[in-house]
Design a protein around this motif. Structure first.
Motif, PDB file in Angstrom:
ATOM      1  N   LEU A  48      33.313  -5.554  49.783  1.00  0.00           N
ATOM      2  CA  LEU A  48      33.906  -5.771  51.113  1.00  0.00           C
ATOM      3  C   LEU A  48      32.992  -6.641  51.979  1.00  0.00           C
ATOM      4  O   LEU A  48      33.433  -7.605  52.606  1.00  0.00           O
ATOM      5  N   ALA A  49      31.711  -6.279  52.017  1.00  0.00           N
ATOM      6  CA  ALA A  49      30.776  -6.971  52.918  1.00  0.00           C
ATOM      7  C   ALA A  49      30.566  -8.427  52.513  1.00  0.00           C
ATOM      8  O   ALA A  49      30.342  -9.292  53.358  1.00  0.00           O
ATOM      9  N   ARG A  50      30.666  -8.703  51.239  1.00  0.00           N
ATOM     10  CA  ARG A  50      30.454 -10.071  50.767  1.00  0.00           C
ATOM     11  C   ARG A  50      31.601 -10.989  51.180  1.00  0.00           C
ATOM     12  O   ARG A  50      31.419 -12.169  51.407  1.00  0.00           O
ATOM     13  N   ARG A  51      32.816 -10.417  51.300  1.00  0.00           N
ATOM     14  CA  ARG A  51      33.995 -11.283  51.464  1.00  0.00           C
ATOM     15  C   ARG A  51      34.753 -11.104  52.777  1.00  0.00           C
ATOM     16  O   ARG A  51      35.712 -11.817  53.034  1.00  0.00           O
ATOM     17  N   ILE A  52      34.318 -10.142  53.581  1.00  0.00           N
ATOM     18  CA  ILE A  52      35.052  -9.869  54.820  1.00  0.00           C
ATOM     19  C   ILE A  52      34.102  -9.974  56.016  1.00  0.00           C
ATOM     20  O   ILE A  52      33.033  -9.351  56.024  1.00  0.00           O
ATOM     21  N   ALA A  53      34.500 -10.770  57.006  1.00  0.00           N
ATOM     22  CA  ALA A  53      33.640 -10.981  58.180  1.00  0.00           C
ATOM     23  C   ALA A  53      33.765  -9.846  59.184  1.00  0.00           C
ATOM     24  O   ALA A  53      32.796  -9.463  59.837  1.00  0.00           O
ATOM     25  N   LYS A  54      34.967  -9.296  59.287  1.00  0.00           N
ATOM     26  CA  LYS A  54      35.217  -8.352  60.378  1.00  0.00           C
ATOM     27  C   LYS A  54      36.268  -7.323  59.955  1.00  0.00           C
ATOM     28  O   LYS A  54      37.257  -7.677  59.296  1.00  0.00           O
ATOM     29  N   ILE A  55      36.054  -6.045  60.339  1.00  0.00           N
ATOM     30  CA  ILE A  55      37.067  -4.992  60.152  1.00  0.00           C
ATOM     31  C   ILE A  55      37.393  -4.437  61.525  1.00  0.00           C
ATOM     32  O   ILE A  55      36.492  -3.950  62.226  1.00  0.00           O
ATOM     33  N   GLU A  56      38.650  -4.505  61.904  1.00  0.00           N
ATOM     34  CA  GLU A  56      39.059  -3.967  63.211  1.00  0.00           C
ATOM     35  C   GLU A  56      40.066  -2.836  63.023  1.00  0.00           C
ATOM     36  O   GLU A  56      41.010  -2.967  62.237  1.00  0.00           O
ATOM     37  N   ILE A  57      39.862  -1.761  63.762  1.00  0.00           N
ATOM     38  CA  ILE A  57      40.831  -0.648  63.753  1.00  0.00           C
ATOM     39  C   ILE A  57      41.984  -1.047  64.667  1.00  0.00           C
ATOM     40  O   ILE A  57      41.776  -1.368  65.837  1.00  0.00           O
ATOM     41  N   THR A  58      43.201  -1.046  64.114  1.00  0.00           N
ATOM     42  CA  THR A  58      44.339  -1.593  64.869  1.00  0.00           C
ATOM     43  C   THR A  58      45.393  -0.539  65.220  1.00  0.00           C
ATOM     44  O   THR A  58      46.457  -0.868  65.722  1.00  0.00           O
ATOM     45  N   GLY A  59      45.102   0.709  64.923  1.00  0.00           N
ATOM     46  CA  GLY A  59      46.041   1.785  65.268  1.00  0.00           C
ATOM     47  C   GLY A  59      45.293   3.098  65.348  1.00  0.00           C
ATOM     48  O   GLY A  59      44.096   3.160  65.032  1.00  0.00           O
ATOM     49  N   GLU A  60      45.958   4.144  65.760  1.00  0.00           N
ATOM     50  CA  GLU A  60      45.333   5.453  65.932  1.00  0.00           C
ATOM     51  C   GLU A  60      44.985   6.066  64.569  1.00  0.00           C
ATOM     52  O   GLU A  60      45.878   6.294  63.749  1.00  0.00           O
TER      53      GLU A  60
END
Length: 402
Positions: free
Chosen positions: A368-380
């Protein structure tokens, strides 16, 4: 929650229910109350002793002769009532029986075996990230924390493809059953017949793929290390131990890294921190919250006298945030020295699935860390309530490719 009362043997009494829905929703204030009330407390609601500080929990976990597991690691006392299923040869056993069966699992899940599985696990993690990058928005529990272990661990164990949808409900049932006869436990057992039937069937020698971990366990029957009756029960132990810890551990790690973007950036800048980021999530969120032991004799623990045959509830999650042991315990810090946390237990009964969980957690976070810049929580985020486990049922997220 009431103020602590006191008794003749110096153990403060608390009127708290650690199996109540309100407690599950937010256990932290009660954890603090349990720790600060005393080294040992008595919980009137279920007539049992509780320990929530690091020193006492560690002492209980590392003295199996005094605090036994064979009378059940849940509220039920197997000396007084019949277990809901045949007891686990690992979790619900004491030496010398435990030593013999544990040695078999230690061989089939040795670091060498894990090393052999690593390439497969890495490839499966990369495939999962491919799928997630196509979606961009997804549920981090269903599409990641559950999907990844389910895509790799049942294959490693040698399970048939059909019926794997029973695996997570089965693990959930096992951990609900450690609790009191509340609604969660009653509902889980009432619904359990198909899950139990599937698992019992899958653990038989003829149903396991040759060369898998399950078949390796059965091979120890031929060497005389275990009996033909014991082998399926050992495979069963791995089915729950190898999945629940991993699913909830990966879910906890993603939840932490999404909430603390500074730690995500730190991981992205140093991928060697992947294993520790997973380990710190296990400490911080404690997927396995509690376990019981039963006293085999009268014992004194930190000045408190506990009689023989008493249930002692260990609050592993409270221990993992005990300020007496950890600096800034309520901070998620992926550079922390995490050794000594009791997220997998401690001593002879440490979780048999921990090497699998660590390998899957590390490979997934690294991918995940190698290929993803950002993780955002978009719901409850939604909690999945369980008498023993703490985890999420749903975590809607959106990712940005690197």
């Amino acid at each position: 929650m009431s103020a602590p009362g006191s008794t003749a043997n110096g153990v403060p009494h608390l009127d708290v229910d650690p199996f109540d829905m309100n407690f599950f929703a937010d256990p932290y204030p009660t954890h603090e109350l349990l720790r600060e009330t005393g080294p040992v407390v008595y919980l009137d609601r279920w007539k049992l002793y509780g320990v929530a500080r690091y020193a006492e929990v560690h002492a209980v976990l590392n003295d199996p002769a005094t605090f036994c597991s064979s009378r059940g690691v849940g509220l039920s006392d197997f000396k007084k009532e019949t277990p809901w299923r045949p007891p686990s040869l690992i979790l619900e056993a004491d030496p010398p029986e435990h030593t013999r069966t544990r040695a078999v699992l230690s061989k089939v899940l040795s670091p060498t075996v894990m090393k052999g599985l690593r390439d497969r696990f890495v490839a499966a993690a990369e495939e999962r990230v491919d799928v997630l990058l196509e979606k961009r928005s997804f549920d981090a529990i269903t599409d990641l924390a559950e999907a990844y272990p389910l895509s790799i661990f049942p294959d490693a164990l040698g399970l048939k493809p059909e019926g794997r949808e029973n695996l997570i409900p089965y693990a959930s049932l096992v951990f609900n059953a450690f609790g009191p006869p509340n609604q969660l436990r009653q509902d889980a057992i009432a619904r359990s017949a198909p899950h139990q039937a599937y698992v019992t069937d899958q653990c038989q020698r003829d149903n396991l793929t040759p060369g898998g971990i399950g078949a390796c366990i059965h091979a120890h029957v031929d060497e005389g290390a275990i009996t033909a009756t014991e082998a399926p029960l050992l495979v069963r132990s791995l089915l729950s131990a190898g999945l629940d810890t991993t699913v909830n551990g990966i879910g906890a790690a993603v939840y932490c890294l999404a909430r603390f973007p500074d730690q995500w950036r730190r991981l992205r800048s140093d991928l060697t921190l992947a294993r520790n980021a997973f380990e710190e999530a296990v400490r911080f969120e404690s997927p396995v919250q509690t376990f019981f032991r039963t006293t085999t004799r009268d014992v004194e623990l930190s000045g408190a006298t506990i009689g023989e045959g008493e249930k002692v509830l260990m609050f592993l999650a409270a221990t993992n945030r005990d300020p007496r042991r950890w600096d800034k315990p309520d901070s998620y810090d992926i550079t922390r020295r995490t050794s000594g946390h009791v997220g997998y237990g401690s001593g002879i009964h440490m979780c048999v699935g921990q090497l699998v969980a660590r390998l899957e957690g590390e490979t997934m976070l690294s991918a995940l860390a190698r290929r993803i810049a950002k993780i955002e929580i978009t719901g409850e985020p939604k909690r999945r309530f369980n008498n023993t486990l703490r985890g999420l049922d749903s975590l809607p997220v959106t990712i940005t490719p690197a």
